[in-house]
Design a protein around this motif. Structure first.
Motif, PDB file in Angstrom:
ATOM      1  N   ILE A  21       0.786  -1.177   0.003  1.00  0.00           N
ATOM      2  CA  ILE A  21       0.182  -0.116  -0.163  1.00  0.00           C
ATOM      3  C   ILE A  21       0.773   1.270  -0.114  1.00  0.00           C
ATOM      4  O   ILE A  21       1.827   1.408   0.924  1.00  0.00           O
ATOM      5  N   ASN A  22       0.800   1.938  -1.023  1.00  0.00           N
ATOM      6  CA  ASN A  22       1.592   3.034  -1.210  1.00  0.00           C
ATOM      7  C   ASN A  22       1.364   4.288  -0.419  1.00  0.00           C
ATOM      8  O   ASN A  22       0.061   4.600  -0.367  1.00  0.00           O
ATOM      9  N   CYS A  23       2.410   5.061   0.172  1.00  0.00           N
ATOM     10  CA  CYS A  23       2.119   6.183   1.055  1.00  0.00           C
ATOM     11  C   CYS A  23       3.107   7.169   0.570  1.00  0.00           C
ATOM     12  O   CYS A  23       4.408   6.976   0.799  1.00  0.00           O
ATOM     13  N   THR A  24       2.846   8.415   0.202  1.00  0.00           N
ATOM     14  CA  THR A  24       3.712   9.474   0.356  1.00  0.00           C
ATOM     15  C   THR A  24       3.223  10.648   1.124  1.00  0.00           C
ATOM     16  O   THR A  24       2.249  10.742   1.450  1.00  0.00           O
ATOM     17  N   TYR A  25       4.280  11.679   1.422  1.00  0.00           N
ATOM     18  CA  TYR A  25       3.995  12.659   2.230  1.00  0.00           C
ATOM     19  C   TYR A  25       4.690  13.849   1.697  1.00  0.00           C
ATOM     20  O   TYR A  25       5.575  13.926   0.925  1.00  0.00           O
ATOM     21  N   THR A  26       4.069  14.959   2.237  1.00  0.00           N
ATOM     22  CA  THR A  26       4.318  16.283   2.291  1.00  0.00           C
ATOM     23  C   THR A  26       4.839  16.975   3.418  1.00  0.00           C
ATOM     24  O   THR A  26       3.694  16.917   4.317  1.00  0.00           O
ATOM     25  N   ALA A  27       5.890  17.373   3.713  1.00  0.00           N
ATOM     26  CA  ALA A  27       5.943  18.132   5.341  1.00  0.00           C
ATOM     27  C   ALA A  27       7.370  19.056   4.941  1.00  0.00           C
ATOM     28  O   ALA A  27       7.954  19.003   4.060  1.00  0.00           O
ATOM     29  N   SER A  72       8.308   8.721   1.100  1.00  0.00           N
ATOM     30  CA  SER A  72       7.409   7.881   1.098  1.00  0.00           C
ATOM     31  C   SER A  72       7.660   6.855   2.326  1.00  0.00           C
ATOM     32  O   SER A  72       8.649   6.862   2.971  1.00  0.00           O
ATOM     33  N   PHE A  73       6.344   5.912   2.316  1.00  0.00           N
ATOM     34  CA  PHE A  73       6.483   4.980   3.687  1.00  0.00           C
ATOM     35  C   PHE A  73       5.516   4.050   3.230  1.00  0.00           C
ATOM     36  O   PHE A  73       4.407   3.851   3.705  1.00  0.00           O
ATOM     37  N   HIS A  74       5.755   3.189   2.344  1.00  0.00           N
ATOM     38  CA  HIS A  74       5.028   2.178   1.715  1.00  0.00           C
ATOM     39  C   HIS A  74       4.804   1.116   2.538  1.00  0.00           C
ATOM     40  O   HIS A  74       5.885   0.608   3.390  1.00  0.00           O
ATOM     41  N   LEU A  75       3.748   0.600   2.913  1.00  0.00           N
ATOM     42  CA  LEU A  75       3.435  -0.503   3.793  1.00  0.00           C
ATOM     43  C   LEU A  75       3.687  -2.003   2.879  1.00  0.00           C
ATOM     44  O   LEU A  75       2.863  -1.865   1.853  1.00  0.00           O
ATOM     45  N   GLU A  76       4.193  -2.890   3.564  1.00  0.00           N
ATOM     46  CA  GLU A  76       4.257  -4.251   2.768  1.00  0.00           C
ATOM     47  C   GLU A  76       4.090  -5.396   3.683  1.00  0.00           C
ATOM     48  O   GLU A  76       4.435  -5.362   4.951  1.00  0.00           O
TER      49      GLU A  76
END
Lengths: 109, 117
Positions: A21-27, A72-76
């Protein structure tokens, strides 16, 4: 402002399939990153977290690595089970806690 | 184990009614939060509190107010419920930090599903 974008669902997999499950962020700074899981009829609970770049969070066979270069912080998970069926939320914590929209995972026997 | 308890799992109210959602935590957490959860929108912060009698607006405070008279209890109030407030409401708590976050973890209640007719 800070934000989290995660892949839209729903995601349907067969048991023992590989999950991403892909996750990207802006900070603007150096946030902590989280994955929360919500099982049917329950509130959210923390699945795993990472507090700095290159950290890997892991729990219950799930893993995610904090990648600052790709934000990114993709869940696997290597082999999903029916009991993993739930909604998964990526979250970012800097000045406050920001959540993604959630990804519903259904695992079929 | 940390326990966050929300008073009602399911509520049905009529437009214009005043609605109280109660949340109690038993871990002496400084910070408490109210979110609403809607499909496709994730969790949106309504209000939070980092101390007794303190409150701060989140992203969507309009139509809501909160009360924190005791450390363990955080109430969400809908002064005049409207149909667009039909949603799942989640309460959470955490230990102290900048707005309770940074490296912190939020502990959630099971949620209160509100339907406004």
């Amino acid at each position: 402002g800070d934000s989290v974008t995660q892949m839209e669902g729903p995601v349907t997999l067969s048991e023992e399939a590989f999950l991403t499950i892909n996750c990207t962020y802006t900070a603007t700074g150096y946030p902590s990153l989280f994955w929360y899981v919500q099982y049917p009829g329950e509130g959210l609970q923390l699945l795993l977290k990472a507090t700095k770049a290159d950290d890997k969070g892991s729990n219950k066979g799930f893993e995610a690595t904090y990648r600052k270069e790709t934000t990114s912080f993709h869940l696997e998970k290597g082999s999903v089970q029916v009991s993993d069926s739930a909604v998964y939320f990526c979250a970012l914590s800097e000045d406050d806690m920001r959540f993604g929209a959630g990804t519903r995972l259904t695992v079929k026997p | 184990d940390v326990k966050v308890t929300q008073s009602s799992r399911y509520l049905v109210k009529r437009t214009g009614e005043k609605v109280f959602l109660e949340c109690v935590q038993d871990m002496d957490h400084e910070n408490m939060f109210w979110y609403r959860q809607d499909p496709g929108l994730g969790l949106r912060l309504i209000y939070f509190s980092y101390d007794v009698k303190m409150k701060e607006k989140g992203d969507i405070p309009e139509g809501y107010s909160v009360s924190r008279e005791k450390k363990e209890r955080f109430s969400l109030i809908l002064e005049s419920a409207s149909t667009n407030q039909t949603s799942m409401y989640l309460c959470a708590s955490s230990f102290s930090g900048v707005r309770g976050t940074g490296t912190g973890e939020l502990f959630f209640g099971e949620g209160s599903r509100l339907t406004v007719l």
